[in-house]
Design an enzyme around this catalytic site. Structure first.
Site, PDB file in Angstrom:
ATOM      1  N   HIS A  53       0.845  -1.197   0.000  1.00  0.00           N
ATOM      2  CA  HIS A  53       0.000   0.000   0.000  1.00  0.00           C
ATOM      3  C   HIS A  53       0.879   1.246   0.000  1.00  0.00           C
ATOM      4  CE1 HIS A  53      -4.015  -1.719   1.680  1.00  0.00           C
ATOM      5  NE2 HIS A  53      -3.388  -2.629   0.941  1.00  0.00           N
ATOM      6  N   GLU A  55       0.758   3.959   1.831  1.00  0.00           N
ATOM      7  CA  GLU A  55       1.169   4.417   3.166  1.00  0.00           C
ATOM      8  C   GLU A  55       2.334   3.593   3.707  1.00  0.00           C
ATOM      9  OE1 GLU A  55      -3.465   4.658   3.243  1.00  0.00           O
ATOM     10  OE2 GLU A  55      -1.921   3.498   2.187  1.00  0.00           O
ATOM     11  N   CYS A  83      -6.657   2.284   5.374  1.00  0.00           N
ATOM     12  CA  CYS A  83      -7.329   1.047   5.762  1.00  0.00           C
ATOM     13  C   CYS A  83      -6.836   0.634   7.158  1.00  0.00           C
ATOM     14  CB  CYS A  83      -7.005  -0.037   4.735  1.00  0.00           C
ATOM     15  SG  CYS A  83      -5.294  -0.654   4.826  1.00  0.00           S
ATOM     16  N   CYS A  86      -2.963  -0.015   7.303  1.00  0.00           N
ATOM     17  CA  CYS A  86      -2.168   1.209   7.227  1.00  0.00           C
ATOM     18  C   CYS A  86      -2.346   2.069   8.474  1.00  0.00           C
ATOM     19  CB  CYS A  86      -2.506   1.976   5.958  1.00  0.00           C
ATOM     20  SG  CYS A  86      -1.992   1.068   4.466  1.00  0.00           S
TER      21      CYS A  86
END
Length: 152
Positions: A53, A55, A83, A86
């Protein structure tokens, strides 16, 4: 343009790079004292890795550049609300503040679906949503419209 918009625009550049490579367009930057110290974008499809991801990549980059896992005095700017995975990484890395663009009603963990930052963890980042929200949401909407056209 204020600093929040400037840093979100930098995250949007990374989101566009992700979209160009067929990835869901999410971009993130970690900022410390007005300087970008970490950059990331979604790479799940290319990396074939659920952890790839934006992040996580930005946090990893910032940790490497700053030489430690504690990102005190840092802010994360991300085009889509984080999410749960993260949000957990943000808490564990001790990031002080998260600024996101578009909300995520399906997985948003900074206020939309749940707010992990409000739970009694040992660190509680502050979050702010809605910075360049329309632009951040539209890049996602356009990406998925194009994807659906090619699937038909």
């Amino acid at each position: 343009m204020d600093d929040r918009e400037n840093f979100m625009r930098q995250a949007l550049i990374l989101a566009r790079e992700a979209a160009h490579e067929g990835e869901v367009p999410v971009g993130a930057v970690v900022v410390r004292q007005g300087e970008i110290v970490g950059r990331g974008r979604n790479r799940r499809e290319g990396a074939k890795n659920a952890l790839a991801h934006a992040e996580i990549e930005a946090i990893d980059d910032a940790c490497r550049r700053l030489g430690g896992w504690r990102l005190f005095d840092c802010e994360l700017y991300v085009t889509l609300e984080p999410c749960p995975m993260c949000a957990g990484a943000i808490i564990n890395s001790r990031i002080d503040r998260v600024v996101y663009g578009a909300t995520d009603s399906k997985a948003g963990s900074c206020g939309s679906l749940t707010n992990l930052f409000a739970l009694p963890y040992n660190h509680r980042p502050v979050s702010e949503g809605g910075v360049l929200a329309e632009e951040c949401a539209s890049i996602l909407t356009d990406f998925f419209k194009t994807l659906r056209k090619h699937e038909i």
